[in-house]
Design an enzyme around this catalytic site. Structure first.
Site, PDB file in Angstrom:
ATOM      1  N   TYR D 101       0.867  -1.183   0.000  1.00 23.47           N
ATOM      2  CA  TYR D 101       0.000   0.000   0.000  1.00 23.47           C
ATOM      3  C   TYR D 101       0.899   1.226   0.000  1.00 23.47           C
ATOM      4  O   TYR D 101       1.897   1.285   0.720  1.00 23.47           O
ATOM      5  CB  TYR D 101      -0.876   0.019   1.249  1.00 23.47           C
ATOM      6  N   GLU D 188      -3.256   7.509  -4.152  1.00 29.43           N
ATOM      7  CA  GLU D 188      -3.189   6.225  -3.454  1.00 29.43           C
ATOM      8  C   GLU D 188      -2.982   5.112  -4.462  1.00 29.43           C
ATOM      9  O   GLU D 188      -3.628   5.108  -5.511  1.00 29.43           O
ATOM     10  CB  GLU D 188      -4.494   5.999  -2.675  1.00 29.43           C
TER      11      GLU D 188
END
Lengths: 294, 372, 294, 372
Positions: D101, D188
């Site tokens: 992530y 993101e």
């Protein structure tokens, strides 16, 4: 006592596994410097000369209290290394590396200023608080404890003068190399102020050179100082317009001349030696005179 | 690294800075053609890295292309401060309403960029009185901001609402971008010409930080050094030719200067400045000696105080050279510092007794050169 | 006494000739604010409402001592205006402008932090040291001198509460609007610390709203405070995930809820009003109790 | 402004961030063609602005182009959280060795960008335990530096000398550049997939700061608001549809929230949130009323405490609307602040007595709505 670094200073070596880094780590350890960690990306977890190696400054700081860092990292990566040390909260950073782009130097010094940290260099031999802590590359044997503070732009010229002081039994409190580049972290005034405050320092030796105007600025401050200053300025015989090695050492547009600097310093009350090897004699005279007065 | 005017103007164009119509030529026919393309009166400027070309006739104004050819022929025959004229820049002749000065350079004292502006452009900035020079230090973390440029324009007494005022604000912004992105030590526009509604860079002077050239690969390369100086530089040596008869080598700019000063003090005249820097090996030392010998000195002084430089390395290098080639003049060596005992032993093996003190060694070298 | 601005504060208005700038300059003058200069690029040398206008902040500072600046400049140029004020050395900068890009806000606040200057806003109604100095846009008539310090994120809600305080004869020391944007110069804690130090302030009113965690941080500090705090949090009835006007006023991922904030504040010892118009009553009770104890 | 995944990946590519081979399609034939071009197994992903598409079947894996067509047809028939699927992204199916992530967003508390990384990617970051989340605040004046990225990689326990370690350092640098240059509130990558020697952004989520859109003209436009909300936004009004029966208008987010809270307290249910902001004129006020009326409320409460907003302006606007059109429900107005006397006089002329206190006005509005 001494200025900037001392017996208790916990030192980090950035680039400890490189050729220069390793050689000078050995020398610094031999001098008694309290090196407690080193960095080398990808070599975290190993040790070298008994010193633990970390991948980053942050990793070193997570495991040790670090007070000062000395950087042996190639020019292209030196800015990043210095920023890394500063960002991790280290307040004295010695950048030995030469040939760093001047824009990189401006950036790292601006950042240091913001964090109220001291950058010594770039392109410096480093700093020696004689008998206590050496960060940088000067040969060990010429630095003995004593009461003379030395501040210089140039490396080997400093060894020359300090070597002669030592040969005559005159020790030094701290010897600071500001670095030979056009943009460096310290000015003569910064260091003179520290010497003025340091109880161990009785006499200050200023080793300047042609070019720039930091000697002239120093002269302004010397007027206010209570401690005697002995100065030597290199480059009396240098022809104008030719750059003599250092980025700074050039007489341009009639500014930064030998005569201008010597005049300013003499007017401020400093004793100016004409040749480098005359410095110890003048210092000795001052010390002898002061001790006879007491 | 100093850039030629025409190169600087190419970079100006890249950053949207206004430049006169024109182009670089290397033949007089090319000059005539360029003048024809431009149309109308042109200026032909010698491309040399000297600021004094105007005063010695290196710039010519002509009205048509035939005259351009003749003028170019004349310029190609010139040398300006020892530099032969090999390239010309042919440009439209500007109507000049006013000449300004604008530059960005690095201020050593405050350790940041400084923008310098003046409404008295067209002459050497050193000749402009201090009260006519505007200096604005730029916080390098903040960078150039609109308000900074606006305030400089205000201090130049140019109305902010005027088209020239607005143009100037833009020019300062772009010049700063260039300064930062190209690792410049100096970008200078002198004169920055006001011509009707236009504001145009009539000249360009750009110096790139040598230490940053490795990351400025797309810039054209300009060689300012003499052949010998370049060879030295490539080996990490700093070499400057002087006009005396004693070869000098030392390690570090300061001690090399100190050696020259001492040499002069004892009546000697140095043939060169040679700073061997830190950590030079056999190749570097051999090259250094070669450079020194190329000046035909009567004697040589090598003054080493070892820090990064290790005395044994220098001694080994010197010994191996001495064994392999003839050194036709006496060499005096002063050697102290890191690993000095080992170094001195090596020198002793090749018949050289190293000195302890620089003044003694230098005195000896002057003596061996036979005075003047 | 008051916090941040006072009777003696010399105020600059940036953008004084614009529609909003001019209207609120008149209002601020009517309130008694010591406005001594304004800026409007290209209009330097003129005057407006008797106030001299300059082309730039530097130009104003060359002619007047300036302590604080209030900015009425459109969003696209507001960052530049704020940086200009800060760079000129002004230590209190009120940015009324709304809709400033958040990246611009981060940059200007980082710069202010570096210069140790206070930025009030952006997107704020400003600051009123009641009866002494108003910088910003609140209606004059509702601000009367007294001992209640008020700090808020939101504008009209503050007028509502301050208006009700005033209607009950309860005056204010200083009323501070931190601004409604996601990134603003002040935190509740910054302002609470000032009120805690200010001898004139006896009670503090904190007007918060859902979203973010600055009320929770404030609660931590309130635990240490000696002065009583009354709080109101707007947005009890707001549905999660919906942004209610302000960039900050949104309940996301279960954080920044009404209940969480109220609980933290109550635990810290603050009295929390359920509805805005209940605030004056609670404040009055505290004041009456304290004066009866003396 | 939230960007669709395929748009975000176009931007990733612009900044040199590695993305899977693939392209966006709007027809099932297009999906088949894209699958053929890519060759081998592909993934087909619904392009909707919802993070939950995977859980509701909005992502399909197929082995060849015929299957791609069928899968695309199925997806085009779906709606995901009320959003119809109109665009698909067809991409190579990645061999997944590990899911990381990586994100950069803005931290309100420290007022600077924060880089967030985890070796537990592929799931909602909110579900990852705190001790597996690495946060690094970035000094915006210093920017992303190599050492920052290196230290994050170290904290992820990924060897700095490995090819994936080096790749990650580059990705962080480029992601930060994107974040800054595109005025992002959030960038993101989840998951950031390690696939053999490659590190690839398997998804993209980019939110651009609405306030900065004026200077991000080259970005595609994505409309998230409902039609009514957009109309309100274009007039500087902040409008949110709720499900009660009392229309609400106030000036300022805080007081509007306070009004809703008070309304609920007295047993009323708001039909909307409408913050008219500062300085709305006749057009804005008219539009605001129209929006409120579009919700078919039983009564309306207008709660104005004037700062920038001038009471006379609001009153004039309301009066002129009231004269020109029928307002079918009772309107209660509370009006205090700047120029309140003038405002109240204007309202009186059209038969409305303004209230002094919000609680009284709100109580009245609840009463007029006839309770629940």
């Amino acid at each position: 006592m001494a200025i900037l670094v001392d017996k208790t200073t916990n030192v980090l070596v950035q680039g400890i596994t490189g050729k220069q880094g390793l050689f000078h780590t050995q020398q610094m350890l031999a001098y008694g410097t309290k090196i407690i960690a080193g960095t080398s990306p990808g070599k975290g977890g190993t040790t070298i000369e008994g010193i633990p190696v970390f991948d980053s400054v942050r990793a070193a700081c997570e495991n040790h209290k670090i007070d000062a860092s000395v950087i042996f990292i190639p020019a292209a990566y030196a800015k990043d290394a210095a920023l890394e040390a500063l960002e991790a909260g280290i307040k004295v950073v010695v950048v030995v590396t030469e040939h760093i782009p001047v824009h990189d130097e401006m950036i790292l010094i601006a950042y240091a200023r913001r964090l109220k940290a001291t950058v010594i260099g770039p392109n410096t031999f480093g700093i020696v608080s004689s008998g206590k802590c050496k960060m940088g590359i000067p040969p060990n044997q010429f630095f003995i404890p004593g009461s003379v503070g030395v501040v210089a732009r140039s490396g080997t010229l400093t060894y020359e003068i300090v070597g002669n002081l030592t040969a005559q039994g005159i020790g030094q409190s701290t010897v600071v190399g500001m670095g030979g580049d056009r943009v460096v972290g310290l000015t003569f005034v910064d260091v003179l102020k520290q010497f003025e405050q340091d109880p161990e320092t009785k006499v200050v030796v200023l080793i300047g050179e042609i070019g720039g105007n930091s000697e002239e600025e120093a002269a302004e401050y010397i007027k206010e100082m209570t401690k005697p200053v002995v100065a030597y300025i290199a480059g009396k015989s240098a022809p104008p317009g030719k750059r003599m090695g250092h980025a700074g050492a050039i007489i341009e547009r009639g500014k930064g001349t030998y005569d201008g600097k010597v005049k300013a310093l003499a007017l401020a009350g400093a004793k100016v030696a004409e040749l480098p090897f005359e410095v110890p004699g003048i210092v000795k005279e001052i010390i002898d005179k002061e001790s006879s007065q007491q | 690294m100093k850039m030629f005017e025409y190169m600087g103007k190419d970079i100006f164009a890249e950053f949207g800075l206004p430049i006169p119509k024109g182009r670089m030529v290397t033949t007089s026919d090319g000059a005539a053609l360029a003048a024809e393309e431009i149309g109308g009166p042109v200026v032909i400027k010698s491309q040399v890295l000297s600021g004094k070309r105007g005063k010695v006739g290196g710039i010519k104004f002509v009205d048509h292309s035939e005259a351009a050819k003749a003028a170019a022929q004349e310029l190609f025959g010139m040398t300006i401060q020892d530099l032969p004229v090999e390239i010309l820049l042919v440009e439209e002749k500007l109507q000049i309403d006013k000449e300004l000065y604008l530059a960005i350079t690095i201020d050593s004292a405050t350790k940041q960029p400084v923008l310098i502006a003046s409404v008295h452009g067209g002459m050497d900035i050193e000749e402009v009185a201090d009260e006519h020079i505007i200096k604005k230090y730029i916080d390098i973390e903040l960078g150039m901001q609109n308000f900074i440029a606006c305030d400089v324009v205000r201090r130049m007494n140019i109305p902010l609402n005027s088209s020239r005022g607005k143009e100037l604000v833009k020019i300062m912004d772009r010049l700063y971008k260039l300064f930062i992105q190209k690792d410049a030590e100096l970008v200078e526009i002198n004169p920055l010409v006001i011509s009707g509604d236009r504001v145009i860079a009539a000249d360009s002077k750009i110096t790139i930080d040598d230490e940053a050239l490795y990351r400025q690969q797309d810039l054209p390369h300009v060689e300012e050094r003499t052949k010998a100086e370049k060879a030295a530089h490539d080996l990490g040596l700093s070499f400057v030719e002087l006009d005396g008869d004693i070869g000098v080598m030392a390690n570090g700019a300061g001690i090399t200067m100190g050696t020259l000063d001492t040499l002069s003090y004892y009546g000697g005249r140095p043939a060169n400045f040679l700073d061997a820097g830190g950590g030079t090996g056999v190749e570097g030392t051999a090259k250094a000696l070669e450079l020194i010998l190329s000046r035909n000195p009567r004697s040589i002084i090598i003054n080493i105080f070892g820090g990064i430089t290790r005395c044994d390395d220098v001694a080994s290098a010197f010994a191996s050279i001495k064994k392999s080639r003839n050194i036709p003049v006496p060499v005096v060596i002063r050697l102290v510092g890191t690993n000095q005992e080992a170094g001195r032993a090596i020198l002793k093996d090749v018949g050289i007794e190293a000195y302890d003190f620089m003044q003694d060694a230098i005195k000896k070298a002057v003596e061996l050169a036979g005075g003047n």
